[in-house]
Enzyme design. Sequence first.
Site, PDB file in Angstrom:
ATOM      1  N   PHE A  72      32.045  45.258   1.935  1.00  0.00           N
ATOM      2  CA  PHE A  72      31.340  45.916   0.830  1.00  0.00           C
ATOM      3  C   PHE A  72      31.568  47.426   0.773  1.00  0.00           C
ATOM      4  O   PHE A  72      30.846  48.147   0.101  1.00  0.00           O
ATOM      5  CB  PHE A  72      29.833  45.617   0.885  1.00  0.00           C
ATOM      6  CG  PHE A  72      29.524  44.157   1.056  1.00  0.00           C
ATOM      7  CD1 PHE A  72      29.744  43.267   0.024  1.00  0.00           C
ATOM      8  CD2 PHE A  72      29.064  43.670   2.263  1.00  0.00           C
ATOM      9  CE1 PHE A  72      29.495  41.918   0.186  1.00  0.00           C
ATOM     10  CE2 PHE A  72      28.815  42.313   2.442  1.00  0.00           C
ATOM     11  CZ  PHE A  72      29.031  41.432   1.396  1.00  0.00           C
TER      12      PHE A  72
ATOM     13  N   GLY B 217      35.932  37.470   3.691  1.00  0.00           N
ATOM     14  CA  GLY B 217      35.082  36.387   3.198  1.00  0.00           C
ATOM     15  C   GLY B 217      35.251  36.153   1.707  1.00  0.00           C
ATOM     16  O   GLY B 217      34.643  35.250   1.136  1.00  0.00           O
TER      17      GLY B 217
ATOM     18  N   ASN C  95      41.158  31.372  -8.624  1.00  0.00           N
ATOM     19  CA  ASN C  95      40.556  30.234  -7.936  1.00  0.00           C
ATOM     20  C   ASN C  95      39.086  30.193  -8.350  1.00  0.00           C
ATOM     21  O   ASN C  95      38.291  31.027  -7.895  1.00  0.00           O
ATOM     22  CB  ASN C  95      40.705  30.404  -6.419  1.00  0.00           C
ATOM     23  CG  ASN C  95      40.039  29.266  -5.645  1.00  0.00           C
ATOM     24  OD1 ASN C  95      39.064  28.662  -6.098  1.00  0.00           O
ATOM     25  ND2 ASN C  95      40.570  28.969  -4.465  1.00  0.00           N
TER      26      ASN C  95
ATOM     27  N   THR D 237      36.320  30.220  -5.298  1.00  0.00           N
ATOM     28  CA  THR D 237      36.072  31.462  -4.560  1.00  0.00           C
ATOM     29  C   THR D 237      35.617  32.564  -5.514  1.00  0.00           C
ATOM     30  O   THR D 237      34.820  33.426  -5.135  1.00  0.00           O
ATOM     31  CB  THR D 237      37.325  31.904  -3.780  1.00  0.00           C
ATOM     32  OG1 THR D 237      38.442  31.946  -4.674  1.00  0.00           O
ATOM     33  CG2 THR D 237      37.634  30.945  -2.643  1.00  0.00           C
TER      34      THR D 237
ATOM     35  N   GLU E 156      33.442  43.290  -7.248  1.00  0.00           N
ATOM     36  CA  GLU E 156      32.325  44.215  -7.366  1.00  0.00           C
ATOM     37  C   GLU E 156      31.532  44.073  -8.656  1.00  0.00           C
ATOM     38  O   GLU E 156      30.393  44.496  -8.756  1.00  0.00           O
ATOM     39  CB  GLU E 156      32.841  45.653  -7.207  1.00  0.00           C
ATOM     40  CG  GLU E 156      33.320  45.882  -5.790  1.00  0.00           C
ATOM     41  CD  GLU E 156      34.081  47.185  -5.602  1.00  0.00           C
ATOM     42  OE1 GLU E 156      33.429  48.204  -5.404  1.00  0.00           O
ATOM     43  OE2 GLU E 156      35.322  47.170  -5.642  1.00  0.00           O
TER      44      GLU E 156
END
Lengths: 777, 328
Positions: free
Chosen positions: A282, A509, A671, A674, A744
């Site tokens: 992040f 991740g 995708n 995800t 984001e």
Amino acid sequence: MSIIQQGKALAQGLVQGAVDKAVALAPDSWVPGGVPDPLIRHQHGHIGKPLSRLDGPLKVAGQAPFAAEFPIEGMVYAAIAYSTIAKGRIAALDTSEAEAAPGVMLVMTHRNAPRLKPAPLFMSDPKAAAGDSVPVLQDERIHWNGQPIAIVLADTQEQADHAKSLIHARYAEEQAAIDFAAEKARGTSPSQFMGQPMHNQIGDAEAALAAAPVTVDASYRTPRHNHNPIELHAVTLAWSGDTLRIHDAQQSVAHSAWTIAQVFELPAEQVVITSPYVGGGFGSKTLWQHQIIAAAAARVAGRPVRLVLTREGVYRTVGGRSPTEQRVALGAEPDGRLTALIHSGVTAKTAHNAMPEPFILPTRSAYAAENILLDVRHVELDMISNTFMRAPGEAVGTFALECALDELAEKLGIDPIELRIRNEPEKDPTNGLPFSSRHIVQAWRDGAERFGWSARNAVPRSMRDGDWLVGLGCATATYPYYRMPGGAARITLTRDGHATVDIAAHEMGMGTATVQTQVSAERLGLPMEQVAFNYGDSTLPGLVLAGGSQQTASIGASVIAAYNKLVAELLALAGNNSPLAGLKPDEVGSLNAGLCKLDDPDRYESYASILGRAQRETVRVEAEPPRPLETMHWSMHSHGAMFCEVRVNAITGERRVSRFLGSFDCGRILNPKTAASQFRGGIIMGLGLALMEETQFDERSGRIMNPSFAEYHVPVHMDVPEIDVIWTDIPDPHAPMGGRGIGEIGITGTGAAVANAVYNATGKRVRDLPITLDKLL
Amino acid sequence: MTPFRYERAADSGEALRHIAVSSAKYLGGGTNLIDLMRETIERPAALIDVTALDRSIVETPEGGLRIGAAATNTALAEHRLVRMRYPAIARAIVAGASAQIRNMATVGGNLLQRTRCTYFYDNEGSRCNKRNPGQGCDAIGGFNRGHAILGASDACVATHPSDLCVALAAFEAVVHLESRSGARTLPFAELHRLPGDRPDAETLLDAGELITAIELPPLPIAARSTYRKVRDRASYAFALVSVAAALEIDDGMVKDVRLALGGVAHKPWRALNAEAALRGQRADAAAFAAAATAELADARPLAHNVFKVELARRTIAAVLGGLVGEAT
């Protein structure tokens, strides 16, 4: 700044201005992305498939090694002691008890630390990564409350922690600048972000505001936020001679390795960072003091070291988001057309970083106002360096801007979605560039339909369910397409049809490793199982930051460059006896483990055949993409339409978000599985920003008082409803694979959508985040 | 964490023998004590694990319940008689912490939870009279949104964090204690102290005294009771204000009532003023609001918790109002 420096800056500015103009006016085909990525046309391959992440089984089984899990023979454990004052110097530091404690190998302070060069501050050099420029354990000066003052190495973590608690410091305290309001009163400074002045002026916005028939002029405040990735910042590292190997939790392996090399005055290749798995970044998993301290201590002790920051340690030494005080003033005609848009305000940074929270960024390309004034000013405080935190600028900037739009819609009596659509610009309102691809109106229409927006009553407090007031709100989400310079990728193709793609990118991740395997397999015309995507290693090619939602574009452009080189090399190897003979690289693409002519797939030869005839086992190529001039030629942004239904208890003010929909326009979705996770994760973080996240920074001491998950609130499962996400899936013709970043955008617009829903439910405008229940009583 | 010795007691006699060591502490589930040890706020030389002691939950001959101090929070919340006869207790427990923590936490330990005041927790960087008597209190001029509005002192404005204790306070529980000088009982209301000028002394337990059981009296009114916790997020947060209440109505009039508040004081706050104001009154919104106002007349809020007075007033009235339907 001296006159000579001013002259230099002016000259650079003029040159930059001329380059900007030239790139803006250049023909599309001269600019990266001018010729659309051929993969955009691939409709039924790997791209767009909702594949589960490849590392999922490993993670579920607990077998994916994170930075704090690599064992090294002879390793010792570390604990860090932190300062308890904001400014001054260490007058006395008693480490004798700690040194005598069981299992202790080393207590290192500024007195016995090796002499280190300053860590180059992020953005001070293309490869620099440091979050602050404060010398690391080099002197007795204290610059913020929580600055590391000592590290203990011991045989066990428990021994290190215990010994750390036996270190006693006495300080000579000095007057610190820690009171935001007081420092603001002393004066503010203009701000720069990534080398750009945070100031835009189109026309005379103040005069237009004064003349506008309908206006909103309001102030919004957002608090400090701290980073809370679930994986604590950690390193396991060892010196072997003058080479330093670090297992780190990283979103900038190459930058951080180079920066640490500068600190220890080593050739860059002698610092190697690997980071195969990261438990969330992040913006926080860059280079902070702890990696340098651990490396220095390992060198002094001659032992490998594992350092895992405590949660408190993350709060003390890893920066977060700065507070902002923003003014948004809007002037409009009765039909809703904006004539004035002012977005200005003040934030806080430190003297040892270069990151004023750039909250005007989302406003620059948002609305077609005739007169625009944007301005960020800042004060400098004695605190931990603030830093990049998911959508810096946009996360809090959209809160102010999009709440103000909602206030204006109400004054005008126009539906807030309609008001936004009426102000949809034809070209970028501040730089005049054409949009690469902008379908926000479609996102709004699709979202409104799916969410059932037409059922909303614009009159506050008009919907109720027992004790619960129900409200609907909406806001625009937006985040730019970035692609930073420095990418590079290597492709190795073997005769048996296996390919390896190497790039120093990151998997925190998000699904990068999975998605980039899909994309690489598609580009190479290979099954997924025959493609390996290698990343998370500073020795691999490329300087790729997993930040600014730009990693997918950066990897994409790098792989395109390497692929083009691979095709040229394969054509050369194919020679004149191939069906491909005479074709140019741009006439050729990959299909079924070979190459073919794009418009005549029958002219085909397999990789095995080409390499076999050339008597080659492998072909290896490495290439760098062109400079990211596309962002100077087009205005490139992702958008979203955010919809929120909130329930507010009429008696207690408790808030529950009961429904949320994000309708996105982010180019092509590579995708869906995800991507949906990324969108939802961003929205959940946005719910935290809206309702609960707040760092308690005690302005008497400059100390963070809630450095724990118990007291710093992020949403728990019960705070998060089912989150619906949809997207336009319209490829951006000028972005690699047609996709813009999605990491984001979910946090942007969310705060305003919640606040606007709270207003619709209660009739209360809360302009001061977080929207805690006491503000609704 | 400071190194310590660990002993496991098989019975209370053994526990009391072990505790004679200076600076030893009893260990229940450790869900609070171990945290405090990690922060070096607690530095016991030894821990006496008492989780092997009585954990039974049995009906007393009088028709009440006797709860062994080693019973887990989960066991108590799930117990059939608790859910039937004292539903507020079950609701209070499940409103607290997380399932995993409740599985570990013991009832005896829950009574001795320490405050979540962030200045108390900041052993290295903040002043706290509870940690270091006489040092001063940084919470009074600092972040005190979660702090006390009732019964605080110039020395300490911390709150007691337990949910369970609020319900126990409402139902006049009795605490069974053992020490080397014998066994005794203490009314629950007297277990915890207000801070006064000794905020470090949180209970009236003698040194080394062991909580062996909590006894609930037979209390028919408690069968119609509830617990309402108001907090900053939907789960896993301490109460800003919580209310445990039971109400008995006869012909529209309040025949009897039990009311206790959490999140407002240094101890679980039995709202005796509100109870007195309500008995014999008509069970309506005006009476509930008046009773709540009476209880909060002495509230002394701090800079950041002024809202708690209004929040408590509203929550008390709403909880009592909600019980009216059940009580008639």
